[in-house]
Motif scaffolding. Sequence first.
Motif, PDB file in Angstrom:
ATOM      1  N   ASN A  54      -8.278  12.796  11.249  1.00  0.00           N
ATOM      2  CA  ASN A  54      -8.274  12.851  12.439  1.00  0.00           C
ATOM      3  C   ASN A  54      -7.551  11.344  12.921  1.00  0.00           C
ATOM      4  O   ASN A  54      -7.881  11.006  14.061  1.00  0.00           O
ATOM      5  CB  ASN A  54      -9.475  13.020  13.252  1.00  0.00           C
ATOM      6  N   HIS A  55      -7.031  10.711  11.976  1.00  0.00           N
ATOM      7  CA  HIS A  55      -6.186   9.532  12.187  1.00  0.00           C
ATOM      8  C   HIS A  55      -4.844   9.586  11.584  1.00  0.00           C
ATOM      9  O   HIS A  55      -4.811  10.415  10.705  1.00  0.00           O
ATOM     10  CB  HIS A  55      -6.883   8.150  12.006  1.00  0.00           C
ATOM     11  N   TYR A  56      -3.906   8.737  11.900  1.00  0.00           N
ATOM     12  CA  TYR A  56      -2.645   8.542  11.213  1.00  0.00           C
ATOM     13  C   TYR A  56      -2.259   7.281  10.943  1.00  0.00           C
ATOM     14  O   TYR A  56      -2.464   6.426  11.986  1.00  0.00           O
ATOM     15  CB  TYR A  56      -1.660   9.347  11.847  1.00  0.00           C
ATOM     16  N   CYS A  57      -1.407   6.796  10.172  1.00  0.00           N
ATOM     17  CA  CYS A  57      -1.224   5.442   9.761  1.00  0.00           C
ATOM     18  C   CYS A  57       0.270   5.383   9.673  1.00  0.00           C
ATOM     19  O   CYS A  57       0.705   5.643   8.395  1.00  0.00           O
ATOM     20  CB  CYS A  57      -1.997   4.906   8.518  1.00  0.00           C
ATOM     21  N   PRO A  58       1.006   4.968  10.558  1.00  0.00           N
ATOM     22  CA  PRO A  58       2.317   4.957  10.572  1.00  0.00           C
ATOM     23  C   PRO A  58       2.813   3.769   9.628  1.00  0.00           C
ATOM     24  O   PRO A  58       4.079   3.897   9.129  1.00  0.00           O
ATOM     25  CB  PRO A  58       2.953   4.705  11.984  1.00  0.00           C
ATOM     26  N   SER A  59       2.082   2.644   9.621  1.00  0.00           N
ATOM     27  CA  SER A  59       2.461   1.433   8.679  1.00  0.00           C
ATOM     28  C   SER A  59       1.031   0.935   8.162  1.00  0.00           C
ATOM     29  O   SER A  59      -0.067   1.073   8.379  1.00  0.00           O
ATOM     30  CB  SER A  59       2.910   0.309   9.550  1.00  0.00           C
ATOM     31  N   PHE A  79      -2.185  17.938  14.671  1.00  0.00           N
ATOM     32  CA  PHE A  79      -3.109  17.835  13.139  1.00  0.00           C
ATOM     33  C   PHE A  79      -3.165  16.185  12.646  1.00  0.00           C
ATOM     34  O   PHE A  79      -1.809  16.076  12.529  1.00  0.00           O
ATOM     35  CB  PHE A  79      -2.796  18.943  12.318  1.00  0.00           C
ATOM     36  N   CYS A  80      -4.182  15.990  12.240  1.00  0.00           N
ATOM     37  CA  CYS A  80      -4.158  14.600  11.199  1.00  0.00           C
ATOM     38  C   CYS A  80      -4.883  14.797  10.117  1.00  0.00           C
ATOM     39  O   CYS A  80      -6.105  14.311  10.383  1.00  0.00           O
ATOM     40  CB  CYS A  80      -4.303  13.439  12.114  1.00  0.00           C
ATOM     41  N   PRO A  81      -4.728  15.284   9.210  1.00  0.00           N
ATOM     42  CA  PRO A  81      -5.622  15.294   7.908  1.00  0.00           C
ATOM     43  C   PRO A  81      -5.724  13.873   7.393  1.00  0.00           C
ATOM     44  O   PRO A  81      -5.037  13.059   7.636  1.00  0.00           O
ATOM     45  CB  PRO A  81      -5.181  16.499   6.990  1.00  0.00           C
ATOM     46  N   LYS A  82      -6.580  13.754   6.201  1.00  0.00           N
ATOM     47  CA  LYS A  82      -6.800  12.589   5.625  1.00  0.00           C
ATOM     48  C   LYS A  82      -5.262  11.923   4.987  1.00  0.00           C
ATOM     49  O   LYS A  82      -4.819  12.825   4.452  1.00  0.00           O
ATOM     50  CB  LYS A  82      -8.118  12.747   4.800  1.00  0.00           C
ATOM     51  N   GLY A  83      -5.041  10.908   5.035  1.00  0.00           N
ATOM     52  CA  GLY A  83      -3.878  10.382   4.572  1.00  0.00           C
ATOM     53  C   GLY A  83      -2.674  10.563   5.139  1.00  0.00           C
ATOM     54  O   GLY A  83      -1.347  10.618   4.762  1.00  0.00           O
ATOM     55  N   ALA A 125      -7.543   4.729   2.224  1.00  0.00           N
ATOM     56  CA  ALA A 125      -6.807   6.128   2.735  1.00  0.00           C
ATOM     57  C   ALA A 125      -7.134   6.162   4.203  1.00  0.00           C
ATOM     58  O   ALA A 125      -8.052   5.762   4.979  1.00  0.00           O
ATOM     59  CB  ALA A 125      -7.449   7.318   2.171  1.00  0.00           C
ATOM     60  N   CYS A 126      -6.117   6.650   5.041  1.00  0.00           N
ATOM     61  CA  CYS A 126      -6.049   6.780   6.264  1.00  0.00           C
ATOM     62  C   CYS A 126      -7.073   7.911   6.577  1.00  0.00           C
ATOM     63  O   CYS A 126      -7.090   8.907   6.137  1.00  0.00           O
ATOM     64  CB  CYS A 126      -4.677   7.139   6.766  1.00  0.00           C
ATOM     65  N   PRO A 127      -7.957   7.749   7.279  1.00  0.00           N
ATOM     66  CA  PRO A 127      -8.908   8.632   7.600  1.00  0.00           C
ATOM     67  C   PRO A 127      -8.622  10.008   8.172  1.00  0.00           C
ATOM     68  O   PRO A 127      -7.610   9.954   8.845  1.00  0.00           O
ATOM     69  CB  PRO A 127     -10.294   8.008   8.303  1.00  0.00           C
ATOM     70  N   CYS A 140       0.827  -1.011   0.054  1.00  0.00           N
ATOM     71  CA  CYS A 140       0.032   0.070  -0.047  1.00  0.00           C
ATOM     72  C   CYS A 140       0.976   1.236  -0.079  1.00  0.00           C
ATOM     73  O   CYS A 140       1.861   1.473   0.721  1.00  0.00           O
ATOM     74  CB  CYS A 140      -0.825   0.045   1.178  1.00  0.00           C
ATOM     75  N   THR A 141       0.442   2.276  -0.691  1.00  0.00           N
ATOM     76  CA  THR A 141       1.109   3.456  -0.679  1.00  0.00           C
ATOM     77  C   THR A 141       1.142   4.526   0.706  1.00  0.00           C
ATOM     78  O   THR A 141       0.326   3.771   1.416  1.00  0.00           O
ATOM     79  CB  THR A 141       0.741   4.444  -1.917  1.00  0.00           C
ATOM     80  N   SER A 142       1.806   5.250   0.704  1.00  0.00           N
ATOM     81  CA  SER A 142       1.950   6.161   1.800  1.00  0.00           C
ATOM     82  C   SER A 142       0.622   6.882   2.107  1.00  0.00           C
ATOM     83  O   SER A 142       0.065   7.324   1.329  1.00  0.00           O
ATOM     84  CB  SER A 142       3.122   6.996   2.005  1.00  0.00           C
ATOM     85  N   GLY A 143       0.079   6.786   3.437  1.00  0.00           N
ATOM     86  CA  GLY A 143      -0.917   7.217   3.798  1.00  0.00           C
ATOM     87  C   GLY A 143      -2.323   6.382   3.495  1.00  0.00           C
ATOM     88  O   GLY A 143      -3.374   6.782   3.869  1.00  0.00           O
ATOM     89  N   PHE A 144      -2.129   5.041   3.257  1.00  0.00           N
ATOM     90  CA  PHE A 144      -3.110   4.022   3.207  1.00  0.00           C
ATOM     91  C   PHE A 144      -2.829   2.994   3.956  1.00  0.00           C
ATOM     92  O   PHE A 144      -1.554   2.771   4.385  1.00  0.00           O
ATOM     93  CB  PHE A 144      -3.132   3.607   1.593  1.00  0.00           C
ATOM     94  N   PHE A 145      -3.891   2.265   4.197  1.00  0.00           N
ATOM     95  CA  PHE A 145      -3.391   0.850   5.054  1.00  0.00           C
ATOM     96  C   PHE A 145      -4.500  -0.087   4.554  1.00  0.00           C
ATOM     97  O   PHE A 145      -5.461   0.057   3.816  1.00  0.00           O
ATOM     98  CB  PHE A 145      -4.034   1.387   6.357  1.00  0.00           C
ATOM     99  N   GLN A 146      -4.185  -1.371   4.953  1.00  0.00           N
ATOM    100  CA  GLN A 146      -5.170  -2.774   4.753  1.00  0.00           C
ATOM    101  C   GLN A 146      -4.880  -3.506   5.754  1.00  0.00           C
ATOM    102  O   GLN A 146      -3.595  -4.237   5.825  1.00  0.00           O
ATOM    103  CB  GLN A 146      -4.881  -3.148   3.221  1.00  0.00           C
ATOM    104  N   THR A 147      -5.598  -3.870   6.489  1.00  0.00           N
ATOM    105  CA  THR A 147      -5.439  -4.890   7.707  1.00  0.00           C
ATOM    106  C   THR A 147      -5.726  -6.291   7.453  1.00  0.00           C
ATOM    107  O   THR A 147      -5.669  -7.199   8.256  1.00  0.00           O
ATOM    108  CB  THR A 147      -6.056  -4.388   9.164  1.00  0.00           C
TER     109      THR A 147
END
Length: 343
Positions: free
Chosen positions: A235-240, A253-257, A231-233, A215-222
């Motif tokens: 008000n959230h952040y996805c480090p991995s 601050f946590c914008p989308k992605g 895409a990372c929603p 997955c590209t940066s700012g996206f996730f799949q569990t």
Amino acid sequence: MACWGVLASIAGACLLGMVGCQTTLAPAVTGTTAGDNVTDGTETPMILSTTVPGCSVLNTSACELCVSGSHYDNETLLCSCCPEAGHCLFPGACLLCGRGSFQPLAGQQRCLPCAQGFYTNTTGSSLCQSCPPGSFNNATGADTCGNCAPGFFSSQPASTSCNPCPQGAFCNSSSCAQCQICPGGTESLQTASRECTPCRPGMHKSPRQTMCQICTSGFFQTRWGQENCDACPENHYCPSPDVTPILCPSDAFCPKGSTSPGYCMETFFRKAGDTCQLAPVTIALLVIGGGVALLFVILMILRRRRDSDRELAVARAPLLGKERPQGRYYGIPCDAEPVYAGW
């Protein structure tokens, strides 16, 4: 003639597959040799004649076997060429070619083995058939073709071997003419794969791709076996890409992605809604700093002006200190100050 008198008795001695007639009581078989590896089906060697097969009641004194590829004709009492293709090999009769062999011409003395990639599973074949796609044959004289094993394929007829499925494709059965591309969300990392494995969390694969992609940066799949990433929603952040989105801290601050939270500079800034604003201490420091800067500018201006006056005074000093010559002008010394006379 003696030949006509003994014809009936000789006919019983000349069996099927021989041309019969004799003119003497002591027949002589001329010029006979043993056939090379030729049998009549009972593993009993037959005797082939090197003379021309066949005879007539007038000039033949021996019973001879018909050569391979020919048969005895009861009407003409001669050896006749086998009229159909695929009949050959044994002397004295027109026998069918065995399985795995063929003969496209009539009256031939041997059968031909099927080439590699071809086969025939019937007797009396005039040609061999090519192995269909999904099968192969790498031997001559075969009466069947082998099926490609799972994970292998042959897309062309008359194949002599099967090819392994490439990466990203699979074959889960035998006799595959083509390997199938792994469906979306799955992959095969090795060749000759019989099945596909699902993509790991943090990865994805569309139906058109051959391998799973990160997955590209700012996206996730569990989840396993997915075709795309989310895409990372906001008000959230996805480090991995393989972890669940993490809630953003209250002072960040946590914008989308977002891949990490963004903070205002401590002490000097503070969060206000979606932006960073100056803290009171920062405003006070700016005011003080501005006053100090203004005072510094004023001092620099005054110093520059004082330096200019000093340079001017230094430039005038030689002119003011110059001595005048001694003398009197109109009875007044030259260096005397003028006196107002009241005129």
